[in-house]
Design an enzyme around this catalytic site. Structure first.
Site, mmCIF file in Angstrom:
data_model
loop_
_atom_site.group_PDB
_atom_site.id
_atom_site.type_symbol
_atom_site.label_atom_id
_atom_site.label_comp_id
_atom_site.label_asym_id
_atom_site.label_seq_id
_atom_site.Cartn_x
_atom_site.Cartn_y
_atom_site.Cartn_z
ATOM 1 N N GLU A 139 0.814 -1.207 0.000
ATOM 2 C CA GLU A 139 0.000 0.000 0.000
ATOM 3 C C GLU A 139 0.852 1.263 0.000
ATOM 4 O O GLU A 139 0.411 2.330 -0.434
ATOM 5 C CB GLU A 139 -0.916 0.023 1.231
ATOM 6 N N GLU A 192 10.293 -8.402 -6.730
ATOM 7 C CA GLU A 192 11.687 -7.986 -6.604
ATOM 8 C C GLU A 192 12.147 -8.074 -5.155
ATOM 9 O O GLU A 192 11.341 -7.979 -4.234
ATOM 10 C CB GLU A 192 11.859 -6.569 -7.159
ATOM 11 N N TYR A 205 18.106 -2.429 -17.418
ATOM 12 C CA TYR A 205 18.240 -0.991 -17.221
ATOM 13 C C TYR A 205 18.539 -0.735 -15.755
ATOM 14 O O TYR A 205 18.605 -1.677 -14.955
ATOM 15 C CB TYR A 205 16.977 -0.237 -17.654
ATOM 16 N N GLU A 206 18.759 0.509 -15.405
ATOM 17 C CA GLU A 206 19.068 0.952 -14.045
ATOM 18 C C GLU A 206 20.511 0.686 -13.624
ATOM 19 O O GLU A 206 20.793 0.513 -12.435
ATOM 20 C CB GLU A 206 18.094 0.353 -13.020
ATOM 21 N N TRP A 234 9.967 0.288 -20.489
ATOM 22 C CA TRP A 234 9.663 0.935 -19.210
ATOM 23 C C TRP A 234 10.020 2.417 -19.344
ATOM 24 O O TRP A 234 11.178 2.754 -19.495
ATOM 25 C CB TRP A 234 10.463 0.295 -18.071
#
Length: 427
Positions: free
Chosen positions: A173, A216, A281-282, A405
């Site tokens: 949340e 993840e 990526y990243e 993304w």
């Protein structure tokens, strides 16, 4: 297709004139306004039209399809600036066909989008996709499904004949990935059964085409449990016509250490799922040092490992549609980069009258500028050259396709380049 790099004094009109091309068509290929100024070092996609229709009063895309025996989706893909419009402006050039298609084959194109994406941006990009994946359905404290207000995204995808994938993640949340939530689920078959019921109800009720799972930072000791969970989903959903895809951290070897990598077992998850997305990526990221988001040598290293343990026709290559702006000097643990769109990166370069450079090894553009307070910045982003280099890997490695993304970042050139190189598969 060719990619032109702007020089001092270039304008959209002068570049178009040099290639005997309409300025309106050149602007459309790059998602630009014809009046826009160009930054030095900016990449422009140049294509040679074979058939161009000049719109007359009352013309629509549908009337053009009847005249030339084509379809609306092709016209949208050939003319990014149409942006989903069906009614044309008198005198507007519409490219019906290009003479320089390279056509490396066909691919499956998936892209992720947040529900708050701008409607005009969504309309412009949907015609280029096989699938749209709204981000994201999470997991509640009780192991149940957290809802997502994705009705507008699903309706838009349906209008363009694009399939949709339900995205399930371990987000809570609070909006962060939680290995405690994934652990709660992976260690309880009863919770998995309840979640599967919720997933099925959502897939059916909202008309999704399949399921995309992205857990993840899964605890390393739950590596096998995670693969078993993916396999359980596939066994339950495949007979009902729903494929199961899962996202994988960018690993270069099986025993790669780190919480992000250890539970993402490529052989196990590659066998358990119908398809996988490599999150390539990243490398350049919010709290890291300035560098390319997806340097090509690192992307290749991930692919080299992935194709050695996963069937090539199951693999989607992750492609970023964003960049970062780092204040300098970089201080580890203190410096925080801002995530930006490629379009905004170009605006920054133009506003600050700085030249865009290109790293031939990383295959990525970058530049430096000084802000109003006198602080220096480094910007790394994506452009037509870097996207072209990544998309060609799909053909070179004989992959299933790509996953972008994310659509929420504006990058028209990505779609123009993909349209020149590949036929996009229908869902």
């Amino acid at each position: 297709m060719l990619i032109y790099i702007t020089r001092p004094g270039d304008t959209l009109y002068s570049v178009a004139r040099g290639y005997s091309l309409s300025p309106q068509i050149l602007a459309g290929l790059n998602g630009l306004d014809v009046r826009v100024q160009l930054a030095v070092g900016q990449a422009l996609v140049v294509r040679t039209p074979a058939v161009v229709h000049t719109a007359a009063p009352g013309d629509t895309l549908y009337s053009i399809t009847r005249r030339y025996g084509t379809d609306v989706r092709t016209l949208y893909r050939n003319n990014y600036n149409l942006g989903g419009r069906g009614v044309l402006r008198a005198g507007e050039p519409v490219v019906v066909e290009y003479a320089d298609d390279e056509r490396l084959g066909s691919l499956e194109a998936n892209a992720y989008a947040y529900p708050f994406i701008e409607v005009t941006l969504l309309d412009a990009t949907l015609p280029y996709l096989s699938y749209l994946t709204p981000f994201t359905y999470g997991i509640g404290a009780d192991g149940g499904l957290l809802p997502l207000r994705d009705g507008d995204l699903l309706s838009a995808a349906a209008r363009y004949g694009v399939g949709t994938l339900m995205h399930l993640s371990s987000l809570t949340e609070d909006g962060g990935f939680s290995n405690d939530r994934s652990s709660l689920l992976l260690n309880s078959l009863s919770l998995q059964e309840k979640l599967l019921e919720d997933i099925l109800e959502t897939l059916r009720g909202k008309g999704f085409s399949g399921l995309d799972v992205d857990f993840e930072f899964v605890f390393p000791q739950e590596r096998t449990l995670y693969a078993d969970f993916i396999r359980r989903l596939r066994d339950a959903l495949n007979p009902l016509g729903y494929p199961v895809l899962t996202a994988l951290a960018p690993k270069t070897r099986g025993d790669q250490p780190g919480l992000l990598y250890e539970a993402h077992d490529y052989p196990l998850l590659g066998e358990a799922a119908n398809a996988v997305l490599l999150m390539t990526y990243e490398w350049g990221y919010t709290y890291g040092p300035p560098m390319a988001v997806a340097p090509l040598p690192q992307v290749r290293a991930v692919l080299d490992y992935a194709v050695s343990v996963i069937p090539r026709d199951k693999i989607l290559l992750g492609v970023p549609l964003y960049g970062y702006d780092w204040p300098l000097p970089y201080v580890r643990g203190e410096t925080r980069a801002d995530s930006i769109s490629p379009r905004y990166a170009l605006e920054l370069a133009l506003q600050n009258r700085t030249e865009i450079l290109y790293d031939e090894v990383a295959q990525s553009p970058y530049f430096y500028y000084t802000d109003r307070t006198g602080r220096q910045h480094a910007v790394w982003f994506e452009d037509a050259r870097s996207i072209d280099a990544k998309l060609r890997l799909v053909s070179a490695y004989r992959l299933r396709g790509v996953g972008f993304w994310s659509l929420t970042r504006d990058m028209p050139q990505a779609w123009t380049v993909m349209n020149a190189l590949y036929d996009v598969k229908s869902p």
